[in-house]
Structures are given as structure tokens and as C-alpha cells.
Motif scaffolding. Structure first.
Motif, short mmCIF file in Angstrom:
data_model
loop_
_atom_site.label_atom_id
_atom_site.label_comp_id
_atom_site.label_asym_id
_atom_site.label_seq_id
_atom_site.Cartn_x
_atom_site.Cartn_y
_atom_site.Cartn_z
N GLU A 1 -49.57 4.14 -46.64
CA GLU A 1 -49.88 4.02 -45.22
C GLU A 1 -51.17 4.74 -44.85
O GLU A 1 -52.01 4.22 -44.10
N ILE A 2 -51.34 5.96 -45.37
CA ILE A 2 -52.52 6.73 -44.96
C ILE A 2 -53.80 6.07 -45.46
O ILE A 2 -54.83 6.07 -44.77
N ARG A 3 -53.77 5.48 -46.64
CA ARG A 3 -54.95 4.77 -47.14
C ARG A 3 -55.30 3.61 -46.23
O ARG A 3 -56.47 3.39 -45.90
N GLN A 4 -54.29 2.88 -45.82
CA GLN A 4 -54.54 1.73 -44.95
C GLN A 4 -55.02 2.16 -43.57
O GLN A 4 -55.85 1.48 -42.95
N LEU A 5 -54.51 3.28 -43.08
CA LEU A 5 -54.97 3.78 -41.78
C LEU A 5 -56.46 4.10 -41.81
O LEU A 5 -57.15 3.98 -40.79
N ILE A 6 -56.96 4.51 -42.98
CA ILE A 6 -58.37 4.85 -43.12
C ILE A 6 -59.22 3.60 -43.33
O ILE A 6 -60.25 3.40 -42.68
N LEU A 7 -58.78 2.72 -44.24
CA LEU A 7 -59.64 1.61 -44.67
C LEU A 7 -59.53 0.35 -43.82
O LEU A 7 -60.51 -0.37 -43.64
N ARG A 8 -58.34 0.05 -43.32
CA ARG A 8 -58.18 -1.22 -42.61
C ARG A 8 -59.05 -1.32 -41.36
O ARG A 8 -59.54 -2.43 -41.04
N PRO A 9 -59.29 -0.25 -40.62
CA PRO A 9 -60.20 -0.39 -39.48
C PRO A 9 -61.60 -0.85 -39.89
O PRO A 9 -62.32 -1.46 -39.09
N ILE A 10 -62.00 -0.58 -41.13
CA ILE A 10 -63.32 -1.00 -41.60
C ILE A 10 -63.26 -2.39 -42.21
O ILE A 10 -64.02 -3.29 -41.84
N LEU A 11 -62.33 -2.59 -43.16
CA LEU A 11 -62.35 -3.79 -43.99
C LEU A 11 -61.32 -4.84 -43.59
O LEU A 11 -61.36 -5.96 -44.10
N ARG A 12 -60.37 -4.47 -42.73
CA ARG A 12 -59.34 -5.39 -42.26
C ARG A 12 -58.65 -6.09 -43.44
O ARG A 12 -57.98 -5.44 -44.21
N ASP A 13 -58.86 -7.40 -43.58
CA ASP A 13 -58.19 -8.12 -44.67
C ASP A 13 -59.13 -8.42 -45.83
O ASP A 13 -59.01 -9.44 -46.50
N GLY A 14 -60.07 -7.50 -46.08
CA GLY A 14 -60.88 -7.61 -47.28
C GLY A 14 -60.03 -7.34 -48.51
O GLY A 14 -58.89 -6.86 -48.43
N LEU A 15 -60.58 -7.63 -49.68
CA LEU A 15 -59.81 -7.57 -50.91
C LEU A 15 -59.24 -6.18 -51.18
O LEU A 15 -58.17 -6.04 -51.78
N LEU A 16 -59.90 -5.12 -50.73
CA LEU A 16 -59.43 -3.77 -50.99
C LEU A 16 -58.23 -3.39 -50.14
O LEU A 16 -57.47 -2.48 -50.49
N THR A 17 -58.05 -4.06 -49.01
CA THR A 17 -57.01 -3.63 -48.06
C THR A 17 -55.98 -4.70 -47.79
O THR A 17 -54.91 -4.40 -47.25
N ALA A 18 -56.26 -5.95 -48.11
CA ALA A 18 -55.29 -7.02 -47.87
C ALA A 18 -54.06 -6.84 -48.75
O ALA A 18 -54.13 -6.25 -49.83
N GLU A 19 -52.95 -7.36 -48.29
CA GLU A 19 -51.71 -7.31 -49.06
C GLU A 19 -51.01 -8.66 -48.97
O GLU A 19 -51.34 -9.51 -48.13
N GLY A 20 -50.01 -8.86 -49.82
CA GLY A 20 -49.19 -10.05 -49.75
C GLY A 20 -49.97 -11.33 -49.97
O GLY A 20 -50.93 -11.39 -50.76
#
Length: 465
Positions: free
Chosen positions: A80-99
Motif C-alpha cells: 500500500e505505501i509503495r502505491q501511495l507514493i508512486l500511483r499519484p505520478i504514474l497511475r496505471d503505468g507498468l510500474l504501478t498497474a495491477e491485475g
């Protein structure tokens, strides 16, 4: 292996001998997470602890790492904490997308980054490296001071722009490295609200200053996409068949949405070159303090280039150059932590029969920063010794004790691309120039999105005699 008595030990935080207080944990995480870890993180195979009442398992054992990242990867989602940091920048980019979104994106991009396709970029990598090297032609034998951290960011951006986007990213490159640094400094850091697991809509005061530069990046991507779409409509027979065109061709109900395409382009512009750039800078810094390594690299580069070998062959023909880059990534991994969270209860049994119970919700910290400096798995772990990665020695390094590109389904898609780029860039630069450290200059690693020097990396660049 060359067992020199005094290999260079580059700067890094010493392991803590006293556990930090709760307040000190917060301060250290906000300032530089690399300074948080204590002796157990560098000496034990795993540690069960709690951060802010949350169960945490720090994993260094290669077998357990394989279990989490490969064998049972489906049970370990992005933390969760990783996503809280990265998703605001990359949203559904390959580093943060799931599923399903991640699966679609990964499948779509895989053809571009196969080893065969990556080798096809070698000529462009060479041309852009040589073009950038011209920047130093006026330094003379006396040398001139350059911030190598900035220079490598600019050089890696130039290579990525040409190879994946045919040089058609709509931006002003003279300010690009500053924009990247600002974005990562403002957006790619832990905020107190992240540690408290506050929902994304709660403002992160430490990131407010990064919103403008993030908006600028988003505009760059949108303009780049519009320009290429216009070309695809108006001159379909004269469109580069590159990464950008491939993604835009996948737009549609059964492919990627335009928003997902934008997210992935931003991911590669912002993060795809940043990791390679940091590793290149750390390599030049460590080599500058290791005369025998530099001598071996220069001799190797001169010999290979004298044969006229094609750049696509350099990765295999320059073992010292490759080994030095790999050793720099060991000491300064571009991605210093890989964070996961257990979805359901799990249990791992070690080869010795010892079992570990992993409860659902446990945060798993696989940290290349500590793993790569771990006393159980490395000889002289804090020393810069590229000999470890020479062909006659690299077989002793276990697959899951060295993770510069991660492992498992989410291993870095551009690993082969990055390795080839690095060897070509280093060979071009070191054929013509010497990079020397400045006496009295303190270089200190800090963790943002990547491992980077705190106040830049000033070095003296001079012509090779």
C-alpha cells in the motif's frame, strides 16, 4: 577473484547499532530511508518486526525472496505505501498497474523489449552516446568540472528518446534533467500521511511543490501522443514503428485506453531512463577511485573498438565494463526496495526445515540495498569489486541474492535494454575521457525513487592522454 587488500569502499550509511525511536523512524524515512537499517538487516536472513503497528517481514534469504517474488507471486500484491507514493505520478503505468491492466500493458510492451529487439537498438545507442560525448570535447587535458549525475540523466534521456520515441518527445531537453530531479524530489518521497496510511485524497504537504512539474510532464506526454496520432492519420506509410507507435496502435476496447497509454509513456520518460542514468553515474564515481579497474576497462575498450566490432557485440566483448556497471548496481541499486503485501495467510519452509508463518496483510520488504550488502552472501560486501561479476566468478552469485532489476513476473522489462545501453555509453565515454573524483567532495547516497547522490556528483572530466 582479485583479492586486493584495499578495494575502494564507497560512501554509504553504516548499519545502526541501536534501534531508532518511533519519532526517529519517521524523521529518517522522510530524510533518507537508507539510513534506517540496523545491523540485523545486514546479517540475518529475515526479520519479523512492526512498523507503526503493522506486521513487517524484512526478507534477505534468497530462497524466501524467490518464494515471494516467483513461486507464490500471486499471493503478494504491491504494498500500500509503495502505491501511495508512486500511483499519484504514474497511475496505471507498468510500474504501478495491477491485475488485468498490468497484464494487458506487460503483454503489449513485451515485443519491444525482447533481447532480439533490444539488440536492434545498439546502433542508435551508439550514435546518441557519441553525440552526447561531444559535450566534453573542450575540456582539454586539464579537465573541467561537471555534475556527472546531471550529465548521465541527460545522456540516458537522449538515448531513450531516440530509441523508443524516435526523438519525438515534445520537450525542451535543456531543462529536462532538472525537471526529473524536481519531480522525484517532490513526488517520489514518503510523506507522513503515507506512513499513517491516510487515503489518497488526504493532501501530502511534502508533494505539493511537485504538482506543477507533474502537470508539465503530463502535458509533454499528451503533446507527444497528439503529434504522433496526427502523423499516423496523415502519413500512415511514414510513421516510425517504435514504442510510441506500438502503444497507440493498441488503443481500443480490447487493448489499452488512451489514459493507460499516457501513463506508460510517462513511466518510460520519467523512470525508464532515470534508473540507468543513476547507475551510470555511480559506476563512473566508483571507477574513479579504483585505478586497477579503470585500467582494465580502458584496455578492454581500446582493444574491442580497435577490432571494429559492432556495438551490439560490446556487451559480451567487454566483461570488465559490464562487471563494473553490475557492481555499481550492487552497491547502489537503482530500485533500493521491492515492497509487497501478503494477500492471504502463507507459510514458507526453508531447506533446513525452519518454517515462517506469514499472516495476511504482512508487509514484505525485499530490499536490494541491504541484500546486496549482506554479510551472509557477499565477501567484503561494502567494497567495490567488479571482479565478482567477471565471467569466471559470476556463477557463484545466486539469482536471488542480486536483484538490480527485480525478479519474477514483475522483473524489469527493460533489463537487457539497460545493460546494453550502459556498456555502450561507458565505452564511448571512457574511450575519450577520464572521470576523476574531486578531493574533499562528499558524495552521499539518498533514496528517493532511485538511489541518487544527495547534492549531485561533481567530477573532473579530462581528455585521455
Amino acid at each position: 577473484m582479485d583479492m586486493r587488500l584495499d578495494p575502494f569502499v564507497p560512501p554509504a550509511p553504516l548499519p545502526r547499532t541501536v534501534p531508532p525511536s518511533r519519532l526517529e523512524v519517521i524523521r529518517t524515512v522522510l530524510r533518507n530511508p537508507l539510513e534506517l537499517w540496523g545491523v540485523p538487516s545486514y546479517t540475518l536472513p529475515w526479520i519479523k518486526t512492526k512498523f507503526f503497528k503493522e506486521r513487517t517481514l524484512i526478507v534477505n534469504d534468497p530462497g524466501l525472496i524467490r518464494y515471494v517474488l516467483v513461486d507464490s507471486a500471486a499471493n503478494y500484491e504491491m504494498s500500500e505505501i509503495r502505491q501511495l507514493i508512486l500511483r499519484p505520478i504514474l497511475r496505471d503505468g507498468l510500474l504501478t498497474a495491477e491485475g488485468p491492466v498490468w497484464k494487458r500493458s506487460r503483454k503489449a510492451m513485451a515485443p519491444v523489449f525482447t533481447p532480439r529487439h533490444s539488440r536492434g537498438f545498439a546502433g542508435q545507442m551508439l550514435a546518441k552516446s557519441e553525440e552526447y560525448a561531444e559535450k566534453y570535447t573542450t575540456v582539454g587535458t586539464g579537465g573541467a568540472i561537471h555534475d556527472i549525475s546531471v550529465d548521465m540523466t541527460e545522456m540516458a534521456y537522449s538515448i531513450l528518446s531516440e530509441t523508443l520515441f524516435s526523438g519525438q518527445i515534445v520537450t525542451q531537453s535543456n531543462s529536462f534533467s532538472d525537471d526529473v530531479d524536481n519531480l522525484l524530489h517532490r513526488m517520489g518521497r514518503v510523506d507522513p500521511m503515507d506512513l499513517l496510511r491516510a487515503p489518497p485524497w488526504v493532501p501530502r504537504l511534502t508533494r505539493i511543490g511537485g504538482r506543477k512539474v507533474l502537470e508539465k510532464f503530463r502535458n509533454i506526454v499528451a503533446d507527444t501522443m497528439r503529434l504522433r496520432q496526427k502523423r499516423m492519420r496523415e502519413t500512415p506509410d511514414d510513421v516510425p514503428q517504435d514504442f510510441l507507435t506500438l502503444l497507440l496502435q493498441l488503443e481500443g476496447p480490447n487493448g489499452l485506453s488512451l489514459d493507460e497509454i499516457e501513463d506508460n509513456i510517462l513511466t518510460f520518460i520519467g523512470a525508464g531512463h532515470e534508473t540507468t542514468a543513476r547507475a551510470l553515474a555511480w559506476t563512473l564515481y566508483c571507477v574513479a577511485h579504483s585505478p586497477h579497474v579503470r585500467e582494465a576497462m580502458e584496455k578492454e575498450i581500446d582493444q574491442v573498438l580497435a577490432t571494429g566490432a559492432e556495438p551490439v557485440e560490446w556487451l559480451e566483448l567487454m566483461p570488465w565494463v559490464r562487471a563494473s556497471f553490475e557492481e555499481a548496481m550492487r552497491l547502489y541499486p537503482p530500485a533500493p526496495s521491492l515492497n509487497r503485501a501478503a494477500i492471504t495467510d502463507d507459510r514458507w519452509v526453508s531447506p533446513s526445515g525452519e518454517s515462517i508463518e506469514i499472516e495476511a496483510g504482512t508487509t514484505i520488504l525485499v530490499m536490494p540495498w541491504t541484500l546486496h550488502r549482506h554479510e551472509l552472501y557477499w565477501e567484503k560486501p561494502r567494497a567495490f569489486m567488479p571482479e565478482r561479476f567477471l565471467p569466471e566468478n559470476r556463477g557463484k552469485i545466486g539469482r536471488f541474492q542480486y536483484l538490480p532489476f527485480g525478479a519474477g513476473p514483475r522483473t524489469c522489462i527493460g533489463a537487457t535494454f539497460a545493460m546494453q545501453e550502459a556498456v555502450i555509453a561507458l565505452a564511448v565515454l571512457m574511450k575519450r575521457y577520464r572521470f576523476d573524483a574531486l578531493p574533499g567532495t562528499e558524495i552521499w547516497p539518498v533514496q528517493k525513487l532511485t538511489t541518487q547522490p544527495r547534492d549531485g556528483m561533481p567530477m573532473r572530466v579530462s581528455l585521455r592522454s
